[in-house]
Design an enzyme around this catalytic site. Sequence first.
Site, PDB file in Angstrom:
ATOM      1  N   HIS A   1      36.909 -13.436  16.865  1.00  0.00           N
ATOM      2  CA  HIS A   1      36.896 -13.441  15.385  1.00  0.00           C
ATOM      3  C   HIS A   1      38.137 -14.049  14.881  1.00  0.00           C
ATOM      4  CE1 HIS A   1      35.508 -12.896  11.345  1.00  0.00           C
ATOM      5  NE2 HIS A   1      34.892 -11.717  11.451  1.00  0.00           N
TER       6      HIS A   1
ATOM      7  N   ASP B   1      34.083 -17.248  12.509  1.00  0.00           N
ATOM      8  CA  ASP B   1      33.636 -16.104  11.677  1.00  0.00           C
ATOM      9  C   ASP B   1      32.030 -16.097  11.994  1.00  0.00           C
ATOM     10  OD1 ASP B   1      36.076 -15.751  10.391  1.00  0.00           O
ATOM     11  OD2 ASP B   1      35.556 -17.573   9.064  1.00  0.00           O
TER      12      ASP B   1
END
Lengths: 332, 384
Positions: B356, B360
Amino acid sequence: MAMRELTMVQALNEALHEEMARDATIFCLGEDVADPYGGAYQITKGLTYKFGAERNRNTPISEAAIVGVAVGAAQTGLRPVAELMYMDFMGVCFDQILNQMAKIRFMLGGQVKLPMIVRGQQGSGRGNGAQHSQSLEAYFFHTPGLLVVQPSNPYDAKGLLKSCLRQDNPVVFLEHKMLYNVKGPVPEEEYLVPLGVAQTISEGTDVTLVATGAMVNRAKAAVAKLAEEGISVELIDPRTLFPLDLDTIVNSVKRTGRCIIVHEAQKRGGIGAEIAAQIMERAFDYLDAPVERLAGLDIPIPYAPHLEKATVPQEEDILRAARRLVREGGLR
Amino acid sequence: MTDFVMPKAGITMDEGTVVSWLIKVGDAFKEGQSIATVETDKSTIDVNANEDGVLLEILVPAGTTVPVGTPIARLGRPGERAEASAPPAPAPRAAGARMRISPLARRMAAERGVALEGLAGTGPGGRILRRDVEAAAAARRPATAPAATAPAAPAPSGAGRRVALTRMRRTIAERMTQSATTIPQFRVSREVDVTRTLAAREALLPLQVKLSFTDFLVQACALALTEHPGVNASFAGAEVIQHEQVNIGLAVAIEGGLVVPVIRDAARLSLLEIGRQREALVAAARSGKLMPDQLTGGTFTISNLGAFGVDSFDAIVNPPEAAILAVGQVVRKPVVAEDGTVVVRPMLSLTVTADHRVLDGADAARFLGSIAAHLTQADQFRLA
């Protein structure tokens, strides 16, 4: 009581006195070596007075004859020590060295021994000009059949000369004009320095520094300064170029991962190139940076003092190279 | 430009305090000139310059104590101007340039399982050195224990057969712990109708090289990674490095563990070339003959447990990669077709686990969508 200090001249002279007393087959020859003059650099002083004119004899100005006579004498049971007043003059007698001295034992199938030494001084620093300042060890190093010895201090000079006089192969013994009067500790008792064994002058962990001849003292000074800066240097003086103690050098590089070789002779084809190649062959996976060579510029040595100085590695060059190698990982 | 370090002004001196700087930034000085006053436990001394120069930057201000050897100022040659100098950052590698790495660093990286791709080098021209590999290896141990205040997990009791950790097992343990504890990971999954891919494979069976389903997977991923360069990347602290080449690692189960040999430059390879490499790498993996450089440089990993009857699973990101694909088995299932009827189709479960810090949800979803599209339509595959 502190050990006595002798200059290299005194140490070499003492070696000759001691060995000539021990072994009656040893004799010296060369230009102006006999007493009362005692040699251009006084290395043979007192030998004529003590051992007679036959054992320390003057020759004509003919290097080919000097070395040729030595080759003949050595084959017939004597141990000559032939002096060349400047190692630069080896060009005049190079056939005797290259084709006779180096090869006779092999070509005669070992039927003769050749216990002879060709010794003389080399090196720059006195403004003697291009033909009287050279460092020529590479020519001898490249010639199979010759031992090549290059002491950097009085202790090694005496011990190595004595060792050379106790073995039966031909030796080229290279002294340095600027080291002749540098003092160093020399024991009173008898000692020998073995051939083919390098000396580790200082132990260190960050970089291996290999230095020969007059460069050793510059390297020592640089090592002390670098220690203050937190750079730990392992300084190695090979002392004999052939046989060369590669094991000591390679084992050191395997620990430090970095190596600088410094010699006064020109860089191109100098002994540093051979050492670097062997390190690459034997310790490739241990190198954190390419092996560095600091050496004389590839030009005839100039006569003007400031230019002469600029031609050979100085202490500052060693400092800069070590700092860059350890801090930045190398030059390129 | 050179570093001026706290000198060792005495045998017992370990550290010194900069009392004052005698010149200011930008001032020129001569060799031998005192440029700073330094206090040790024994005395206060003036420190002199070794050569002519100019003071570019003060690194240690007056009043600070540092160990001997610490750089306290940056000095330049006479005439150099003091500019805002950046800290010695690793030189970025020119795009497409050959990776420079010292032999020692390469050997250490292989021995310690440190991935070279994405490693920043601090040597000349960005060369990776021993110190860079050591730093990377040290960084793998989490700097702060994530559950520092939690009670330590109870040690297992002594009874039972004890199996010593092999080096492979130890490496896996280290790397997966580092991945799971230091990288924020999330997963996206979907089921893909692989009818057309299977048909394409069927049609090619009469050929010399038997293409496995994995080869199609590799090419589908390679195509998708080319379309989504942000996924073919690594998190590197202050930046994300998007890699030039697509190097796809295949997780291969072997005796005693798992290795991930890498198919290099997968985006440029045809299916046949992928098949050949895959065959060679898997054979080498199973016989324990993989070379270190076949195990490094990966930018993405595929892990396939379909052969073991697994329907779907989540893989753990293989650092320093940004994503990993977990593949299950092909299952013939009833699905609802376009026209509303229920048909039986070969369905494959795909799960992408993503870092992450780099990607995204939408990024990962779009990427997975591309893989799915290639497998569903099967019209972009390149045989030769």
